[in-house]
Design an enzyme around this catalytic site. Structure first.
Site, PDB file in Angstrom:
ATOM      1  N   CYS A  52     -30.045  -0.893   8.987  1.00 58.67           N
ATOM      2  CA  CYS A  52     -29.363  -1.078  10.225  1.00 58.67           C
ATOM      3  C   CYS A  52     -29.947  -2.235  10.965  1.00 58.67           C
ATOM      4  O   CYS A  52     -29.360  -3.018  11.771  1.00 58.67           O
ATOM      5  CB  CYS A  52     -29.801   0.028  11.333  1.00 58.67           C
ATOM      6  N   CYS A  55     -35.069  -2.869  13.145  1.00 63.34           N
ATOM      7  CA  CYS A  55     -36.593  -3.202  13.006  1.00 63.34           C
ATOM      8  C   CYS A  55     -37.009  -4.309  12.604  1.00 63.34           C
ATOM      9  O   CYS A  55     -38.096  -4.658  11.960  1.00 63.34           O
ATOM     10  CB  CYS A  55     -37.202  -1.792  12.127  1.00 63.34           C
ATOM     11  N   CYS A  77     -39.466  -1.039   8.665  1.00 59.15           N
ATOM     12  CA  CYS A  77     -39.312   0.364   8.462  1.00 59.15           C
ATOM     13  C   CYS A  77     -39.638   0.461   6.805  1.00 59.15           C
ATOM     14  O   CYS A  77     -39.763   1.574   6.280  1.00 59.15           O
ATOM     15  CB  CYS A  77     -38.198   0.933   8.797  1.00 59.15           C
ATOM     16  N   CYS A 120     -30.255  -2.630  19.674  1.00 63.76           N
ATOM     17  CA  CYS A 120     -30.223  -3.307  18.334  1.00 63.76           C
ATOM     18  C   CYS A 120     -30.498  -4.901  18.645  1.00 63.76           C
ATOM     19  O   CYS A 120     -30.640  -5.679  17.775  1.00 63.76           O
ATOM     20  CB  CYS A 120     -28.597  -3.373  17.832  1.00 63.76           C
ATOM     21  N   CYS A 154     -22.350  -1.133  19.917  1.00 59.51           N
ATOM     22  CA  CYS A 154     -21.823  -1.326  21.470  1.00 59.51           C
ATOM     23  C   CYS A 154     -20.785  -2.431  21.564  1.00 59.51           C
ATOM     24  O   CYS A 154     -19.801  -2.538  22.131  1.00 59.51           O
ATOM     25  CB  CYS A 154     -22.882  -1.533  22.480  1.00 59.51           C
ATOM     26  N   ASP A 360     -25.308  -4.096  -9.048  1.00 62.73           N
ATOM     27  CA  ASP A 360     -24.565  -5.380  -8.738  1.00 62.73           C
ATOM     28  C   ASP A 360     -24.921  -6.444 -10.121  1.00 62.73           C
ATOM     29  O   ASP A 360     -23.946  -7.122 -10.334  1.00 62.73           O
ATOM     30  CB  ASP A 360     -24.741  -6.093  -7.342  1.00 62.73           C
ATOM     31  N   MET A1035     -26.012   3.446  29.548  1.00 64.44           N
ATOM     32  CA  MET A1035     -26.190   3.666  28.148  1.00 64.44           C
ATOM     33  C   MET A1035     -25.531   2.439  27.543  1.00 64.44           C
ATOM     34  O   MET A1035     -24.872   2.418  26.422  1.00 64.44           O
ATOM     35  CB  MET A1035     -25.384   4.821  27.517  1.00 64.44           C
ATOM     36  N   GLN A1191     -17.010  -3.847  26.813  1.00 64.01           N
ATOM     37  CA  GLN A1191     -16.355  -2.381  26.583  1.00 64.01           C
ATOM     38  C   GLN A1191     -15.277  -2.457  25.876  1.00 64.01           C
ATOM     39  O   GLN A1191     -14.982  -1.793  24.701  1.00 64.01           O
ATOM     40  CB  GLN A1191     -16.132  -1.759  27.977  1.00 64.01           C
ATOM     41  N   GLU A1258     -13.267   4.140  27.344  1.00 64.94           N
ATOM     42  CA  GLU A1258     -12.850   4.890  26.287  1.00 64.94           C
ATOM     43  C   GLU A1258     -11.258   4.510  25.712  1.00 64.94           C
ATOM     44  O   GLU A1258     -11.068   4.315  24.790  1.00 64.94           O
ATOM     45  CB  GLU A1258     -12.470   6.470  26.596  1.00 64.94           C
TER      46      GLU A1258
END
Length: 1326
Positions: A52, A55, A77, A120, A154, A360, A1035, A1191, A1258
């Site tokens: 992801c 880190c 990580c 992130c 997000c 690969d 959030m 949003q 939403e």
């Protein structure tokens, strides 16, 4: 090996400071060292597996051979601490901070609105920073490559890319073209441009941290010594010479060699593999040698994949084209292998030796006649990479003590062509489904094949050679006849059993043929260029478009007479964006450890439907560091949470009803110890018969959560008798994992007296958590205070399950009387916390020849999982939205929540609406296909027009909905592009374009009336500064930023004087969840109420001193004993729904939008690219357009994931397979529409919400389905080439697999289909 032995001292630098570690544990990663030991919490934990990018850090090393310093990004990580000897690490804190100076990268990502929840952002900053250290003036291609390994849930990535684009110096950036109209300036009034290049801090490379001279001296020292580190369970040796490495490997043949730790690391972390000794050959220089010979190049096996790629890229221009065919094929594969961070550390030798079935590089290396040079104490030997090299899964022909030193990559000859292809679930940073390497060599000037070599990955447990297929081609002319025969041979040669691991059997078999056909087209093209053949060629398949174009974001301007101080309606940056970009923003797990704090790990069920016969914790309690085990018996208060009359156990006692159900919890002194303790708990089960997994099974056994809802208007049965045509169909929609970047996190701290607890938790509903803990511990709510500073993304997934997890954590804190921290690992989070409800929709529709839909009967089955959660509410919302934008006179809807033995599904952004409308829109598509018309015409005919009434008898005006539709058609140039698409499809056989335009009408607010209330508390301090608290949680949706704007307007002071610290239950009690797109509507009114009260109280003071400053008024008010604190309250609309009468007013108002999408689809592989997206949204008058557009874009991308990429896979026994970013693909930078335009509808007003705005969190998620329907449109074009017309099934998500098989190409049609029921599939079809 015990940790009693003295190891060496590890020495490296972090952010310019020297770090020496005397007891480095080989199991410690850089991430846990940074976060736990050094308290540098800017580097985030997102997945723990390099998938992801949260880190990401930058590692710098000195290369004595070339006397240069190299910088590269890497995932902390996966980086073992022991590997960092002599390295300099830069984390986000070292790049810049608000205390010193912020770095241009941090500033530009923040100012471009590229940070929402912010979790992130530090990783994004570090990826971009590492790129700029190597290339201060990058191209757009460099930027998208650098960000490919960073996920964001997000933003939809567009603003991040735009912020980074300001560093570009290339022709296709609008800024370089001298345009004042830059893509970064939000199209608006000329005097209100969002940000211009001049406003930014310039990038100044001289200001960066220097590489520590001490490390240069250390690297230059002539006699490096072997380093040994001893940990609690593992030892680590880092030799300095090849001889020493050979000796070590001879005496420890089982010890793995670790270079990048991208293979061994995840095995240790996720599979619990334990290696007593690890050998790290990163300092053995012989492994990094590169030598050129007349026949090719020897590449050191230790070289990382980025080095291999740049080496090959440097070699290609130095030689004639025919010599570098293999090099170019490898470069193609390397560009998409893993992410930048992975390629920077993973080695070539490691990649070959892991012998992954879907590797690969191995098929290309094998097809290209490469070989490896291996060494052992018996000397050196060369081993060819061919079909004998790969023996079985993860095993090669090499002996355990042999080490690959280098890899030989030969030059190609004239008349020799090499092809390399891969197909993966996501275009970048994803393990491949099928990969292939193909090489063919022709005799001079002829089309007769002399040599041919074809290898596939992903078609069995190893890389496989298609030897029989090659035999059918060799010595024959390369033409349709030969290849036609070859396809049939290949089909028989590469057979996968229908229950093969990994599933997708038909797709994988179809790909082997499709990729060979692609190679065929390339070869024909080359032969034509060399004048060997003169035939008319079939089409050339060019790669899908990939260049991101500048996008538009258009919104209303603030009226001229609004005071310049009033921030409402202006595009203001997220209030903590800068802190998020510098890593200073504090999330739940960043709170410093308190003395004696414990860590908790859960033990979950491994059976889907069973009795627990015994629970043995004795072994766990004997392990080092383990303090206690918490079971249901330890709960002093309520052991269950009751919702709608159904009980959900906090911890299972006698029986389990899904894999992943929580049984007990282990508390220990560290994360690692708690995890080991949890693994040591022994549970015995007795399986119960007939678990239920799918909706069909639930229907058969009538396993439902009551009530099942029904709604109708008109008379469907009668209407069906009068229509011209009837049609029945069905569509399945898969679930969706929330994948919030910050996993579930909480810290429960006992105050120490009178059973008082402080709870720091990442939740959308602090009050629910407070109530739940109080009931569980059997104490009054006034002893529990929940604090929420900010949440790293939630999307509905941090409401019900979070409160249950907090209850268990609080029981542990009560029992041990110590602070307990609980942070779920990504895999456990995905397993335990549930997802969006999968839905099976069946419909019957009656319509007229002119396209009017007269009647529809729709049945929805949602897969609720093992507990009720909010499933019945989701089913209700599904029925309330089943009309979408269409006035269907006779409508009948039924919805049932199926009770199954899967983890309980829960709320997720959209709350059933994305599933509800998807089925309706699919029905309309079917009607259009039956009538042979474009779907947009059918949509238009059936839309609500004029004053309208919904099927639940709520009146509304669809005027703005129709305006969005018309405006979208204009802005997207729909009719001209529709014609262009049809023309494109006539000219191309294997690539198709598709278009769709989809509307939405979305009801805002809670249908449960009591949830529409909100409170606020505003304090003004004596110095004039203002502290605002309200019931909403931040959030990433920008609620605190908007509340600051509201307070600023109402108090007539600049936002800089207003601070919002956190959301807590001791300041604003009895709050409602931040959900249903209603957060700003409710809390905005409450804050406004409190501020109005305060401003009115100051009226007498202002009259006495009208010219005074705000500060002087506050001082005067204090001395006049005027209260400077006020609460605000908003009593929201009284909404209701009467299901017996089937009528009500469940929503305050509707948000409308329309989206038009165009995609390009590769029919042979099912890969697609969204070429352009235009969104027109009616959000009234936006309080903050940049936040709202954030949003809109974020919801659209999440919807794009839901409908085209994200697949949850369960095993036949009910275990979730997809437990991390390596198996579960959410959209990445490579999935952003190449042109992504958002227009906010002008001149719209909404009397029902604060400042005439509308809720926006939403609604837009559903519009991601416009990509699905565009793909379906492209597939329909492909099918018509195969002579297939009319409606066809395509379930959601429309993954490459589903799209490719639906295209029904001649290759797909060759694949025999296994009869369902004749075999046990690898995964369930949920």
């Amino acid at each position: 090996m015990s940790s009693g032995q003295e190891g060496d001292t590890l020495c490296f630098f972090i952010n310019g400071k020297k770090v020496t570690e005397d007891h480095a544990d080989p199991e410690t990663t850089l991430l846990s060292f940074l976060r736990e030991k050094l308290r540098l919490t800017g580097t985030k934990y997102g997945c723990g597996g390099g998938g992801c990018g949260a880190c990401t850090v930058m590692v710098s090393r000195y290369q004595p051979a070339t006397k240069t310093i190299i910088h590269y990004s890497a995932n902390a990580c996966l980086l073992p601490l022991c590997q960092l000897h002599g390295a300099a690490v830069t984390t986000v804190e070292g790049v810049g901070s608000t205390k010193t100076r912020i770095h241009p990268v941090q500033e530009r990502i923040a100012k471009a609105h590229g940070s929402q929840c912010g979790f992130c952002t530090p990783g994004m900053v570090m990826s971009m920073y590492a790129l700029l250290r190597n290339k201060p003036q990058p191209t757009m291609e460099d930027i998208t490559q650098a960000l490919a390994g960073n996920l964001c849930r997000c933003t939809g990535y567009r603003p991040i890319v735009d912020g980074c684009r300001t560093f570009c110096q290339e022709a296709n950036c609008c800024q370089a073209n001298g345009g004042g109209d830059c893509c970064l300036n939000v199209k608006d009034e000329p005097d209100e441009q969002d940000h211009d290049k001049e406003e930014f801090l310039p990038l100044d490379p001289t200001q960066e941290l220097i590489f520590p001279p001490e490390l240069i001296l250390m690297a230059e020292s002539s006699n490096p010594k072997t380093l040994t580190f001893y940990g609690e369970r593992m030892s680590w040796v880092s030799p300095t010479s090849l001889d020493e490495l050979v000796q070590l490997k001879t005496s420890n043949p089982k010890a793995p060699l670790v270079m990048g730790n991208t293979n061994v690391g995840p095995d240790i972390k996720f599979k619990g593999v334990l290696h007593p000794l690890i050998i790290s050959p990163t300092r053995v220089v012989e492994l990094f040698d590169v030598t050129q010979t007349p026949r090719g190049v020897w590449v050191g096996a230790g070289c990382n994949l980025s080095e291999v790629q740049s080496l090959l890229e440097k070699l290609v221009p130095q030689f004639p084209e025919e010599k570098t065919e293999l090099f170019r094929a490898l470069i193609r594969q390397l560009r998409n292998l893993g992410s930048q961070q992975i390629r920077n550390v993973a080695s070539l030798g490691g990649n070959i030796m892991s012998a992954y079935p879907n590797s690969d590089l191995n098929p290309v290396l094998a097809a290209g006649n490469c070989k490896v040079s291996v060494v052992s104490n018996g000397g050196r030997r060369e081993v060819p990479l061919n079909q004998d090299f790969f023996v079985s899964f993860g095993k090669t022909v090499l002996k355990p003590e042999e080490i690959i030193v280098s890899v030989f990559i030969p030059f190609t000859r004239e008349g020799e062509f090499v092809g390399a292809f891969r197909q993966a679930p996501r275009k970048e940073s994803a393990f491949a489904t099928v990969t292939t390497g193909m090489r063919v060599f022709f005799s001079e000037g002829s089309r007769v094949v002399q040599e041919v070599s074809i290898y596939y990955g992903g078609m069995g447990p190893t890389t496989v050679s298609a030897a029989k297929t090659c035999a059918a081609i060799i010595s024959r002319p390369w033409d349709d006849e030969t290849l036609g025969r070859a396809y049939d041979v290949l089909l028989d040669e590469l057979v996968l059993p229908p229950s093969a691991p990994g599933g997708k059997v038909e797709f994988r078999r179809s790909l082997t043929l499709g990729l060979l056909f692609k190679f065929n087209l390339e070869v024909l093209q080359k032969l034509r260029e060399m004048n060997v053949i003169k035939d008319e060629l079939p089409e050339r398949i060019r790669p899908l478009p990939r260049d991101i174009q500048p996008s538009l974001q258009e919104f209303q301007h603030v009226s001229k007479d609004q005071s310049a101080q009033d921030p409402v309606g202006r595009p203001i940056m997220h209030r903590s964006a800068i802190s998020q970009a510098t890593g200073e923003a504090v999330y739940c797990d960043d709170i410093p450890r308190t003395d004696g704090e414990l860590f908790m790990a859960l033990v979950t069920s491994s059976r889907a439907h069973a009795k627990i016969t015994s629970l043995d914790v004795s072994e766990a309690l004997r392990l080092p560091g383990v303090v206690d085990v918490i079971t249901a018996k330890d709960i002093p208060g309520k052991k269950v949470r009751t919702i709608f009359g159904y009980d959900e156990e906090l911890l299972a006692e006698s029986q389990v009803s899904c894999v992943g159900q929580m049984i007990c919890a282990v508390v220990a002194d560290t994360r690692a110890h708690a995890k080991r303790g949890a693994a040591a708990v022994k549970i015995c089960y007795e399986d119960l018969p007939d678990p239920v997994f799918t909706a069909e099974e639930a229907v058969e056994k009538s396993s439902f959560f009551e009530p099942r809802r029904v709604i109708w208007r008109g008379n469907v049965t009668e209407a069906f008798k009068t229509v011209d045509q009837l049609h029945e169909g069905q569509i399945r929609m898969g679930g969706q994992e929330h994948f919030y970047m910050e996993t579930q996190s909480m810290l429960v701290v006992p105050v120490g007296e009178e059973t008082e607890f402080n709870v720091y938790v990442s939740t959308q509903w602090p009050t629910l958590t407070q109530d739940a803990i109080a009931e569980t511990l059997d104490i009054p709510s006034n002893r529990v205070t929940c604090h929420v500073k900010r949440i790293g993304g939630a999307f509905g997934g941090k409401v019900t399950k979070t409160s249950i997890l907090a209850c268990i954590t609080s029981v542990a804190a009560l029992k041990t009387s110590r602070a307990v921290r609980f942070v779920l690992e990504r895999g456990d989070d995905m397993l335990i916390t549930g997802a969006r409800h999968p839905v099976l929709g069946r419909y019957k529709v009656g319509f007229m020849k002119d396209g009017r839909i007269v009647a529809a009967d729709i049945q929805y089955y949602t897969n609720a999982g093992n507990s009720i959660d909010e499933s019945t509410l989701v089913a209700e919302k599904i029925l309330l939205h089943m009309d979408n934008a269409y006035n269907i006179p006779n409508l009948h809807g039924r919805a049932a929540a199926c009770r199954t033995n899967l983890p309980s599904n829960t709320a997720f952004r959209g709350f059933g609406v994305p599933q509800s409308i998807m089925i309706v829109e699919n029905m309309i598509n079917d009607v259009a296909a039956l009538l042979g018309r474009h779907a947009d015409q059918i949509r238009e005919i059936n839309m609500y027009k004029g004053p309208s009434v919904t099927h639940y008898k709520m009146e509304f005006s669809p005027e703005n909905m129709l305006r969005c539709w018309d405006e979208c058609k204009v802005k997207s140039d729909y009719s001209a592009r529709r014609k262009a698409v049809d023309q494109f499809n006539q000219q191309n056989r294997w690539k198709k374009r598709g278009m769709s335009i989809i509307p939405i009408k979305y009801g805002i607010a809670f249908a449960e009336s009591f949830l529409n209330q909100a409170g606020a508390l505003v304090h003004v301090y004596k110095d004039g500064s203002v502290l605002v608290t309200h019931g909403g949680t931040e959030m990433g949706q920008g609620i605190h930023t908007k509340m600051q704007q509201v307070a600023s307007r109402e108090l007539h002071i600049p936002p800089s004087k207003i601070y919002i610290s956190e959301t807590s239950t001791n300041t604003v009690p009895n709050t409602c969840p931040s959900a249903a797109s209603f957060g700003t509507d409710a809390n905005g009114m409450a804050v406004k109420d409190a501020c109005t009260t305060l401003y009115q109280r100051l009226e007498p003071v202002r009259q006495k001193n009208p010219k005074g400053s705000w500060e002087s008024w506050i001082t005067a008010a204090y001395f006049e004993k005027i209260s400077l604190s006020a609460t605000g309250f908003y009593r929201g609309p009284d909404l209701y729904m009467d299901w017996d009468k089937m009528e009500g007013q469940p929503y305050a108002y509707f948000t409308y939008a329309t989206c038009c999408c165009e995609v390009e689809l590769d029919c042979l592989t099912g890969d697609y690219r969204t070429v352009r997206t235009d969104l027109v949204v009616d959000i009234g008058r936006s309080v903050n357009p940049s936040v709202d557009i954030g949003q809109i874009e974020g919801a659209f991308m999440q919807g794009l994931g839901l409908y085209t990429m994200e697949e949850l896979k369960f095993s036949p026994s009910g275990l979730l397979y997809t437990r991390g970013p390596s198996q579960y693909k959410i959209p990445a930078v490579c999935d952003v529409p190449l042109r992504f335009n958002v227009y906010l509808l002008p001149d719209s007003h909404n009397p029902h919400a604060i400042y005439s705005s509308k809720g926006i969190g939403e609604p837009i998620l559903f519009l991601g389905s416009s990509v699905f329907f565009a793909i379906k449109d492209a597939v329909a074009a492909a099918r018509s080439d195969s002579g297939l017309v009319g409606p066809f099934p395509l379930d959601s998500p429309a993954t490459p697999e589903r799209a490719c098989l639906a295209c029904a190409s001649p290759f797909t049609q060759k694949i025999p289909v296994s009869k369902p029921g004749s075999f046990k599939p690898w995964a369930l079809n949920i």
